[in-house]
Design a protein around this motif. Structure first.
Motif, PDB file in Angstrom:
ATOM      1  N   ILE A   1      -5.447 -23.635  -6.818  1.00 12.60           N
ATOM      2  CA  ILE A   1      -3.809 -23.005  -6.707  1.00 12.60           C
ATOM      3  C   ILE A   1      -2.852 -24.523  -6.897  1.00 12.60           C
ATOM      4  CG2 ILE A   1      -2.283 -22.444  -5.081  1.00 12.60           C
ATOM      5  CD1 ILE A   1      -4.620 -20.542  -3.662  1.00 12.60           C
ATOM      6  N   PHE A   2      -3.461 -25.525  -6.441  1.00 11.34           N
ATOM      7  CA  PHE A   2      -2.457 -26.576  -6.483  1.00 11.34           C
ATOM      8  C   PHE A   2      -2.683 -27.157  -7.953  1.00 11.34           C
ATOM      9  CE2 PHE A   2      -1.765 -31.177  -7.031  1.00 11.34           C
ATOM     10  CZ  PHE A   2      -0.437 -31.495  -6.504  1.00 11.34           C
ATOM     11  N   TYR A   3      -3.616 -26.984  -8.584  1.00 10.57           N
ATOM     12  CA  TYR A   3      -3.478 -27.350 -10.021  1.00 10.57           C
ATOM     13  C   TYR A   3      -2.464 -26.463 -10.825  1.00 10.57           C
ATOM     14  CZ  TYR A   3      -5.142 -28.316 -15.028  1.00 10.57           C
ATOM     15  OH  TYR A   3      -5.411 -28.571 -16.194  1.00 10.57           O
TER      16      TYR A   3
ATOM     17  N   GLY B   1     -18.045 -25.144  -8.499  1.00  9.88           N
ATOM     18  CA  GLY B   1     -16.543 -25.014  -8.950  1.00  9.88           C
ATOM     19  C   GLY B   1     -15.685 -25.731  -7.981  1.00  9.88           C
ATOM     20  N   PHE B   2     -14.230 -25.627  -8.020  1.00 10.15           N
ATOM     21  CA  PHE B   2     -13.422 -26.343  -7.123  1.00 10.15           C
ATOM     22  C   PHE B   2     -13.208 -25.328  -5.857  1.00 10.15           C
ATOM     23  CE2 PHE B   2     -11.908 -28.491 -11.198  1.00 10.15           C
ATOM     24  CZ  PHE B   2     -12.117 -29.770 -10.507  1.00 10.15           C
ATOM     25  N   ASP B   3     -12.689 -25.997  -4.874  1.00 11.88           N
ATOM     26  CA  ASP B   3     -12.125 -25.237  -3.780  1.00 11.88           C
ATOM     27  C   ASP B   3     -11.027 -24.478  -4.306  1.00 11.88           C
ATOM     28  OD1 ASP B   3     -11.934 -25.619  -0.410  1.00 11.88           O
ATOM     29  OD2 ASP B   3      -9.926 -25.309  -1.388  1.00 11.88           O
ATOM     30  N   LYS B   4     -10.682 -23.029  -3.553  1.00 17.74           N
ATOM     31  CA  LYS B   4      -9.635 -22.581  -4.144  1.00 17.74           C
ATOM     32  C   LYS B   4      -8.293 -23.143  -3.731  1.00 17.74           C
ATOM     33  CE  LYS B   4      -8.513 -18.994  -1.371  1.00 17.74           C
ATOM     34  NZ  LYS B   4      -8.743 -17.677  -0.728  1.00 17.74           N
ATOM     35  N   THR B   5      -8.146 -23.996  -3.117  1.00 18.43           N
ATOM     36  CA  THR B   5      -6.839 -24.818  -2.796  1.00 18.43           C
ATOM     37  C   THR B   5      -6.774 -25.493  -3.874  1.00 18.43           C
ATOM     38  OG1 THR B   5      -6.823 -24.778  -0.314  1.00 18.43           O
ATOM     39  CG2 THR B   5      -5.571 -26.500  -1.243  1.00 18.43           C
TER      40      THR B   5
ATOM     41  N   THR C   1     -17.594 -32.511 -13.503  1.00 20.32           N
ATOM     42  CA  THR C   1     -18.406 -32.421 -12.566  1.00 20.32           C
ATOM     43  C   THR C   1     -17.763 -32.302 -11.163  1.00 20.32           C
ATOM     44  OG1 THR C   1     -20.424 -33.479 -13.448  1.00 20.32           O
ATOM     45  CG2 THR C   1     -20.561 -33.140 -11.214  1.00 20.32           C
ATOM     46  N   VAL C   2     -18.043 -31.381 -10.345  1.00 21.94           N
ATOM     47  CA  VAL C   2     -17.533 -31.162  -8.880  1.00 21.94           C
ATOM     48  C   VAL C   2     -18.329 -31.562  -8.027  1.00 21.94           C
ATOM     49  CG1 VAL C   2     -16.497 -29.469  -7.326  1.00 21.94           C
ATOM     50  CG2 VAL C   2     -15.931 -29.276  -9.950  1.00 21.94           C
TER      51      VAL C   2
ATOM     52  N   PRO D   1     -13.739 -34.406  -6.623  1.00 22.13           N
ATOM     53  CA  PRO D   1     -14.459 -33.672  -5.466  1.00 22.13           C
ATOM     54  C   PRO D   1     -14.051 -32.198  -5.199  1.00 22.13           C
ATOM     55  CG  PRO D   1     -12.470 -34.890  -4.692  1.00 22.13           C
ATOM     56  CD  PRO D   1     -12.680 -35.147  -6.152  1.00 22.13           C
ATOM     57  N   SER D   2     -14.418 -31.417  -4.456  1.00 20.28           N
ATOM     58  CA  SER D   2     -14.056 -29.998  -4.624  1.00 20.28           C
ATOM     59  C   SER D   2     -12.752 -29.823  -4.244  1.00 20.28           C
ATOM     60  CB  SER D   2     -14.961 -29.361  -3.480  1.00 20.28           C
ATOM     61  OG  SER D   2     -14.997 -29.737  -2.083  1.00 20.28           O
ATOM     62  N   LEU D   3     -12.168 -30.507  -3.341  1.00 23.35           N
ATOM     63  CA  LEU D   3     -10.686 -30.507  -2.984  1.00 23.35           C
ATOM     64  C   LEU D   3      -9.952 -31.742  -3.503  1.00 23.35           C
ATOM     65  CD1 LEU D   3      -9.189 -29.171   0.310  1.00 23.35           C
ATOM     66  CD2 LEU D   3      -7.876 -30.808  -1.483  1.00 23.35           C
ATOM     67  N   SER D   4      -9.560 -31.437  -4.787  1.00 20.36           N
ATOM     68  CA  SER D   4      -8.840 -32.698  -5.396  1.00 20.36           C
ATOM     69  C   SER D   4      -7.356 -32.477  -5.721  1.00 20.36           C
ATOM     70  CB  SER D   4      -9.250 -32.732  -6.771  1.00 20.36           C
ATOM     71  OG  SER D   4      -8.623 -33.692  -7.676  1.00 20.36           O
TER      72      SER D   4
END
Length: 368
Positions: free
Chosen positions: A283-285, A276-280, A247-248, A231-234
């Motif tokens: 940063i978490f990754y 792409g992914f959420d910015k959060t 895939t997001v 998901p976008s916020l993973s």
């Protein structure tokens, strides 16, 4: 449209009319969360259709207890089995080789089930269950940061080899959450003759691996077969390092609840994907993995052992138990934290402070 909507919408299409797709794979992985104890045999030869399985599931004397999947797994999963059982597409899929084990002493939570399309010449789909409601299951996830392998990975490898030995067909492998990690790990480390028969590996928001495992040549061999979905916020899926294409998927949930596959938006033959992914997530990754790789194995072990010692101080064995009597559990957690010896407490504070420092630096870099 969620997974249940998909089955109601496309359930009248057989696999000969519309080929097996990524959403079908996710549905089978989600069904693996259900409690099939006493309903499915461990024998790969003893197959029953999803229609038969639902009848047994619904008719079981402990139906309500069996349907309670805990705080973290969507209750919609029971309805998903019911819809699949009644559909043309899934009703004749046969399930078998069900294994489920909880080993508190060895800190293991493992479960798997194998599905066959109705046709006699169908390829098996091996579905590994993800982390369930048990705290020991989450402890095993965190042990991935410490141990070279965890018990569930070893059992997944043995399970996949057993399926390969029992059939000569090509094999599909998948899983959601920790099940995705088990799918990737087992597919990479099976015997070469077994690996040659693996057709596709589906990783649905599963945690990754430490970099030294990603760099292993056996993992690199399965990259052409592997596709991951996040998901976008993973959060769960961003634990440790990953390999291969992904895939997001767009999700209708917020925060960590995007881990629930029922929140992912579906298209006729796949997912509503984003660029792409959420910015959060990014940063978490970056933060988690930089922090983890920057501390020693001993400190990682201290952090994990202390965290779960404190969390289970009130006697809870599941996340549901943690939530049911939160005041009692919270009091026990606070008491356990206060009783840590000074050396351990100081070291944990340093590790957490280091994590915050890495997060602050990455957040600043992302903003700039």
């Amino acid at each position: 449209m969620d997974l249940n909507d998909y089955v109601e919408w496309r359930g009248d299409l057989s696999f000969s009319n519309s080929a097996f797709c990524d959403v079908d794979a996710l549905i089978l992985c989600q069904l693996s969360y259900l409690n099939f104890d006493g309903l499915l045999s461990e024998d790969l030869r003893d197959k029953i259709s999803l229609a038969q399985l639902w009848a047994s599931f619904k008719g079981s004397p402990n139906f309500l207890e069996r349907s309670d999947l805990g705080a973290l797994i969507s209750q919609k999963t029971v309805r998903l089995l019911e819809l699949c059982a009644a559909s043309e597409r899934f009703g004749n899929i046969r399930a078998c080789a069900y294994v489920s084990k909880i080993d508190l002493e060895n800190e293991e939570q493992f479960s798997a089930v194998t599905f066959f399309e109705g046709a006699s010449n169908a390829n098996p789909f091996v579905a590994f269950r993800g982390t369930d409601d048990t705290i020991v299951g989450w402890k095993e996830d965190f042990n991935l940061a410490i141990e070279e392998t965890v018990p569930a990975q070893r059992d997944a490898l043995e399970y996949l080899e057993a399926v390969a030995k029992a059939t000569r067909k090509k094999i599909l492998v998948g899983g959601h959450s920790k099940g995705g990690n088990l799918a990737v790990y087992s597919s990479a480390f099976v015997q070469p003759k077994t690996q040659k028969r693996i057709e596709r590996v589906f990783n649905f928001d599963g945690p990754g691996f430490r970099q030294e495992i990603i760099d292993d040549g056996r993992v690199k061999k399965i990259i052409p077969l592997l596709h991951s979905y996040y998901p976008s916020l993973s959060i769960v899926g961003m634990l440790f390092r990953h390999a291969g294409e992904f895939t997001v998927a767009q999700s209708g949930a917020s925060g960590v609840m995007q881990h629930d596959p029922f929140s992912w938006f579906l298209a006729p033959r796949g997912f509503v994907s984003l660029g792409g992914f959420d910015k959060t997530t990014e940063i978490f990754y970056k933060t988690f993995n930089e922090w983890l790789e920057g501390i020693s194995k001993e400190k990682r072990s201290l952090f994990v052992e202390t965290l779960f010692k404190v969390l289970t101080a009130g006697g809870a064995k599941t996340n549901s138990e943690l939530g049911k009597d939160w005041f009692k559990q919270a009091a026990a957690i606070v008491k356990a934290a206060s009783e840590l010896d000074r050396e351990t407490r100081d070291e944990i504070i340093k590790l957490v402070q280091h994590l915050f420092d890495v997060a602050a630096r990455n957040w600043t870099e992302k903003k700039n």
